[in-house]
Motif scaffolding. Sequence first.
Motif, PDB file in Angstrom:
ATOM      1  N   THR A 196       0.824  -1.205   0.000  1.00 41.10           N
ATOM      2  CA  THR A 196       0.000   0.000   0.000  1.00 41.10           C
ATOM      3  C   THR A 196       0.865   1.265   0.000  1.00 41.10           C
ATOM      4  OG1 THR A 196      -0.163   0.521   2.356  1.00 41.10           O
ATOM      5  CG2 THR A 196      -1.461  -1.342   1.561  1.00 41.10           C
ATOM      6  N   LEU A 197       0.192   2.390  -0.174  1.00 38.62           N
ATOM      7  CA  LEU A 197       0.848   3.691  -0.117  1.00 38.62           C
ATOM      8  C   LEU A 197       0.941   4.217   1.310  1.00 38.62           C
ATOM      9  CD1 LEU A 197      -0.862   5.276  -3.240  1.00 38.62           C
ATOM     10  CD2 LEU A 197       1.549   4.636  -3.042  1.00 38.62           C
ATOM     11  N   ASN A 198       0.437   3.471   2.253  1.00 38.19           N
ATOM     12  CA  ASN A 198       0.502   3.854   3.657  1.00 38.19           C
ATOM     13  C   ASN A 198       1.971   3.945   4.082  1.00 38.19           C
ATOM     14  OD1 ASN A 198       0.520   3.700   6.582  1.00 38.19           O
ATOM     15  ND2 ASN A 198      -1.632   3.085   6.446  1.00 38.19           N
ATOM     16  N   PRO A 199       2.362   5.016   4.771  1.00 44.53           N
ATOM     17  CA  PRO A 199       3.763   5.148   5.205  1.00 44.53           C
ATOM     18  C   PRO A 199       4.275   3.948   5.999  1.00 44.53           C
ATOM     19  CG  PRO A 199       2.613   7.224   5.493  1.00 44.53           C
ATOM     20  CD  PRO A 199       1.571   6.221   5.104  1.00 44.53           C
ATOM     21  N   ALA A 200       3.376   3.264   6.706  1.00 41.50           N
ATOM     22  CA  ALA A 200       3.803   2.093   7.471  1.00 41.50           C
ATOM     23  C   ALA A 200       4.372   1.013   6.558  1.00 41.50           C
ATOM     24  CB  ALA A 200       2.633   1.536   8.269  1.00 41.50           C
ATOM     25  N   ASP A 201       3.933   1.012   5.284  1.00 41.73           N
ATOM     26  CA  ASP A 201       4.389  -0.016   4.359  1.00 41.73           C
ATOM     27  C   ASP A 201       5.620   0.417   3.557  1.00 41.73           C
ATOM     28  OD1 ASP A 201       2.604  -2.103   4.962  1.00 41.73           O
ATOM     29  OD2 ASP A 201       1.003  -1.069   3.892  1.00 41.73           O
ATOM     30  N   ASP A 202       6.231   1.544   3.962  1.00 37.55           N
ATOM     31  CA  ASP A 202       7.524   1.905   3.366  1.00 37.55           C
ATOM     32  C   ASP A 202       8.523   0.778   3.594  1.00 37.55           C
ATOM     33  OD1 ASP A 202       6.436   4.297   2.635  1.00 37.55           O
ATOM     34  OD2 ASP A 202       7.482   5.501   4.150  1.00 37.55           O
ATOM     35  N   LEU A 203       8.404   0.118   4.752  1.00 37.07           N
ATOM     36  CA  LEU A 203       9.335  -0.955   5.082  1.00 37.07           C
ATOM     37  C   LEU A 203       9.175  -2.141   4.135  1.00 37.07           C
ATOM     38  CD1 LEU A 203      11.546  -1.989   6.924  1.00 37.07           C
ATOM     39  CD2 LEU A 203       9.771  -2.819   8.509  1.00 37.07           C
ATOM     40  N   VAL A 204       7.932  -2.417   3.703  1.00 31.07           N
ATOM     41  CA  VAL A 204       7.718  -3.491   2.727  1.00 31.07           C
ATOM     42  C   VAL A 204       8.482  -3.167   1.449  1.00 31.07           C
ATOM     43  CG1 VAL A 204       6.026  -4.755   1.343  1.00 31.07           C
ATOM     44  CG2 VAL A 204       5.442  -4.071   3.683  1.00 31.07           C
ATOM     45  N   TRP A 205       8.349  -1.928   0.998  1.00 29.96           N
ATOM     46  CA  TRP A 205       9.050  -1.476  -0.211  1.00 29.96           C
ATOM     47  C   TRP A 205      10.570  -1.618  -0.054  1.00 29.96           C
ATOM     48  CZ3 TRP A 205       8.189   0.172  -5.143  1.00 29.96           C
ATOM     49  CH2 TRP A 205       9.221   0.873  -5.765  1.00 29.96           C
ATOM     50  N   GLU A 206      11.073  -1.176   1.099  1.00 36.48           N
ATOM     51  CA  GLU A 206      12.520  -1.214   1.321  1.00 36.48           C
ATOM     52  C   GLU A 206      13.044  -2.651   1.339  1.00 36.48           C
ATOM     53  OE1 GLU A 206      13.040   0.900   4.941  1.00 36.48           O
ATOM     54  OE2 GLU A 206      12.306   2.818   4.114  1.00 36.48           O
ATOM     55  N   VAL A 207      12.309  -3.552   1.989  1.00 42.83           N
ATOM     56  CA  VAL A 207      12.751  -4.947   2.031  1.00 42.83           C
ATOM     57  C   VAL A 207      12.725  -5.557   0.632  1.00 42.83           C
ATOM     58  CG1 VAL A 207      12.183  -7.256   2.897  1.00 42.83           C
ATOM     59  CG2 VAL A 207      12.089  -5.282   4.436  1.00 42.83           C
ATOM     60  N   CYS A 208      11.705  -5.231  -0.143  1.00 40.80           N
ATOM     61  CA  CYS A 208      11.637  -5.745  -1.515  1.00 40.80           C
ATOM     62  C   CYS A 208      12.842  -5.271  -2.328  1.00 40.80           C
ATOM     63  CB  CYS A 208      10.344  -5.312  -2.188  1.00 40.80           C
ATOM     64  SG  CYS A 208       8.866  -6.206  -1.610  1.00 40.80           S
ATOM     65  N   GLN A 209      13.240  -3.994  -2.143  1.00 43.32           N
ATOM     66  CA  GLN A 209      14.413  -3.482  -2.857  1.00 43.32           C
ATOM     67  C   GLN A 209      15.669  -4.239  -2.445  1.00 43.32           C
ATOM     68  OE1 GLN A 209      13.813  -1.099  -5.380  1.00 43.32           O
ATOM     69  NE2 GLN A 209      11.790  -1.771  -4.675  1.00 43.32           N
ATOM     70  N   GLN A 210      15.794  -4.506  -1.151  1.00 42.61           N
ATOM     71  CA  GLN A 210      16.964  -5.222  -0.653  1.00 42.61           C
ATOM     72  C   GLN A 210      17.007  -6.663  -1.167  1.00 42.61           C
ATOM     73  OE1 GLN A 210      16.580  -4.893   3.589  1.00 42.61           O
ATOM     74  NE2 GLN A 210      16.747  -2.656   3.577  1.00 42.61           N
ATOM     75  N   GLU A 211      15.851  -7.279  -1.318  1.00 42.89           N
ATOM     76  CA  GLU A 211      15.785  -8.669  -1.739  1.00 42.89           C
ATOM     77  C   GLU A 211      15.689  -8.822  -3.259  1.00 42.89           C
ATOM     78  OE1 GLU A 211      16.024 -11.349   0.117  1.00 42.89           O
ATOM     79  OE2 GLU A 211      16.089 -10.329   2.069  1.00 42.89           O
ATOM     80  N   GLY A 212      15.631  -7.698  -3.976  1.00 41.59           N
ATOM     81  CA  GLY A 212      15.525  -7.763  -5.432  1.00 41.59           C
ATOM     82  C   GLY A 212      14.163  -8.212  -5.919  1.00 41.59           C
ATOM     83  N   LEU A 213      13.110  -7.882  -5.163  1.00 45.68           N
ATOM     84  CA  LEU A 213      11.753  -8.280  -5.520  1.00 45.68           C
ATOM     85  C   LEU A 213      11.004  -7.122  -6.159  1.00 45.68           C
ATOM     86  CD1 LEU A 213      10.816 -10.168  -2.213  1.00 45.68           C
ATOM     87  CD2 LEU A 213      11.763 -11.149  -4.315  1.00 45.68           C
ATOM     88  N   ASP A 214      10.210  -7.392  -7.178  1.00 47.02           N
ATOM     89  CA  ASP A 214       9.352  -6.373  -7.778  1.00 47.02           C
ATOM     90  C   ASP A 214       8.276  -5.988  -6.774  1.00 47.02           C
ATOM     91  OD1 ASP A 214      10.021  -5.918 -10.753  1.00 47.02           O
ATOM     92  OD2 ASP A 214      10.121  -8.105 -10.535  1.00 47.02           O
ATOM     93  N   CYS A 215       8.014  -4.690  -6.664  1.00 48.30           N
ATOM     94  CA  CYS A 215       7.029  -4.218  -5.682  1.00 48.30           C
ATOM     95  C   CYS A 215       6.195  -3.108  -6.290  1.00 48.30           C
ATOM     96  CB  CYS A 215       7.732  -3.720  -4.420  1.00 48.30           C
ATOM     97  SG  CYS A 215       6.597  -3.263  -3.070  1.00 48.30           S
ATOM     98  N   PHE A 216       4.887  -3.207  -6.091  1.00 51.93           N
ATOM     99  CA  PHE A 216       3.945  -2.188  -6.549  1.00 51.93           C
ATOM    100  C   PHE A 216       3.217  -1.640  -5.333  1.00 51.93           C
ATOM    101  CE2 PHE A 216      -0.391  -0.965  -7.573  1.00 51.93           C
ATOM    102  CZ  PHE A 216      -0.201  -0.074  -8.624  1.00 51.93           C
ATOM    103  N   ARG A 217       2.957  -0.327  -5.342  1.00 47.24           N
ATOM    104  CA  ARG A 217       2.237   0.285  -4.217  1.00 47.24           C
ATOM    105  C   ARG A 217       0.931   0.882  -4.729  1.00 47.24           C
ATOM    106  NH1 ARG A 217       6.298   3.297  -0.115  1.00 47.24           N
ATOM    107  NH2 ARG A 217       4.546   2.766   1.254  1.00 47.24           N
ATOM    108  N   GLY A 218      -0.151   0.580  -3.994  1.00 53.01           N
ATOM    109  CA  GLY A 218      -1.459   1.046  -4.425  1.00 53.01           C
ATOM    110  C   GLY A 218      -2.387   1.299  -3.251  1.00 53.01           C
TER     111      GLY A 218
END
Length: 562
Positions: free
Chosen positions: A56-78
């Motif tokens: 989601t675009l919720n600031p709490a889910d910034d961490l989901v985005w960051e972990v995906c970047q670290q793990e090389g995973l595609d991530c979409f926010r909505g």
Amino acid sequence: MNTTERKIVTIVQVRRGSSRLPDKVFRPLSGKFLFVRQVERVLASKLCGKVVVATTLNPADDLVWEVCQQEGLDCFRGHDQDLLDRHYQAAMKYGADTVIKIPGDCPLIDPVVIDTVISFYLENADHYDYVSNLHPATFPDGNDVEIMPMNVLEEAWKQSVRAFEREHTTPYIWERPEQFRIGNVIMEGGVDYSMTHRLTIDYEEDYQFIKAVWEELYPGNALFGVGEILDLLKRRPDIYMINRSLAGVNWYRNHLGELKTVAGEQTRFAAGDVKADTGALSAIALKVREHIIRMSAGGGCFIGASLSCVELMVYLYARFLRRGAAVAGEAQGKTDDPQRDLLFLSKGHDVPALYGTFVEMGMLDASRLAHHLSPTDNIYWHPNTNIPGVEFHSGSLGHLPAVAAGVALDCKLRGGDNRVVVITGDGELNEGSVWETLLVANAYKLGNMTLVVDRNQFQANIRTEDLIPLEPLEDKFRAWGCNVQRIDGHDFTRLQEAFAAVGGDKVNVIIADTVRGKGLPSIEARADRWFCAFSDHEITQLLEELHGNGLAAIQSETLVVR
């Protein structure tokens, strides 16, 4: 099969918010976050195509985005709450023409199961608009795979208006079998583990279960599958029992009044739920009463006492009893699972209520009720073990409490957590064997046994208090060493509270105050309407009366016993 002709995108919904288990997706499994471990298993699928984490675009889910970047995973926010919109927008961004939905709370999902469902879809794409392994479900909960072409997802995205359709992404599709061609993949062998084995995460017990399974299997085989998990749970029943009480608990329970393709037996309530869905249970009870009324034709049945225990039967089978995995090729009630709960109907003449409940639970074909009293079937005046789900023959009153106590003792000696329930009539309490059984059962501290008394105040066509008085009934059971509760036996909330409280070292007794003939005012609490054989015309009137449309004019004679 050439999958390169299709742009397959698998979307895993992940967010930190969870009212029951906050940050569940960030629980650790062998040094990585739970959702990362799940995505690793999804990526092990050979046919999943592009895998995208949708958060989601919720600031709490910034961490989901960051972990995906670290793990090389595609991530979409909505969108935060509209998961259908988030799913659709993610599929659009990655150019999908075939979309796969996998929830983010399935960390033990089997890559082989994913490929099995995808293969079925690809081989039958011209025949189906939607394929899953969920309608109906047979795999252990937590192996959810849903597939649809982009145009079908887009149709749902445009047309869905109800809140649960937006929240759960696909109900608009599978709730409309008249509009969409629905395909389903069942577990090999025809077995059904969907209501008995829980591999998903929504509660603390789920995490402890998943962690225990992971620590046992992951070191030897990082991509262990459903078969290995089931084998482990047979060897280690202590692990199976960690979240066993939550098996069958899913989101359907909150929308049974709205879902037209989901039956009550496809969900259960957690012990922590404040109230059972009384509307859904009442709807099931109404259908059971219809079955009982129809079974009072063609020779008759013990209709009065059968109608008095309907809510009790429905609650036990829909919400309390853990019935075990179904035997391949049989109805769900036919099971030899040694870890199942057991119910013994000591007041066997109430079998119309039992069989009517079996029908509504998907355990018995409704057409067989028309064979009531026919020599071509086993649907008779008392329970018959040839009917799947019946644990023991009954009819001679006062005998089954002793049978139930013996089974409860066996379960205890084997170290099982099986719960044993026996239902008696109040007139049946005149049998000395009932009270002898309680003395023995309490001597062996059989707290896994519950005796339920259908206290409808009648024995045959005589009031119990006019024949052999039973009151004060609670005091008598307590004097025999039992844990006693007394409730309104027609109130689903009180039934839930009472059964949630059973346990301990004493035999549990629930006195359920009921009304003989409940639901039919023209025969309610009437001594002369215990066994009835109604005409077809009277059956029609009684069904109308059941639905609140006037009173039936009953002319049929009744059986009298002195």
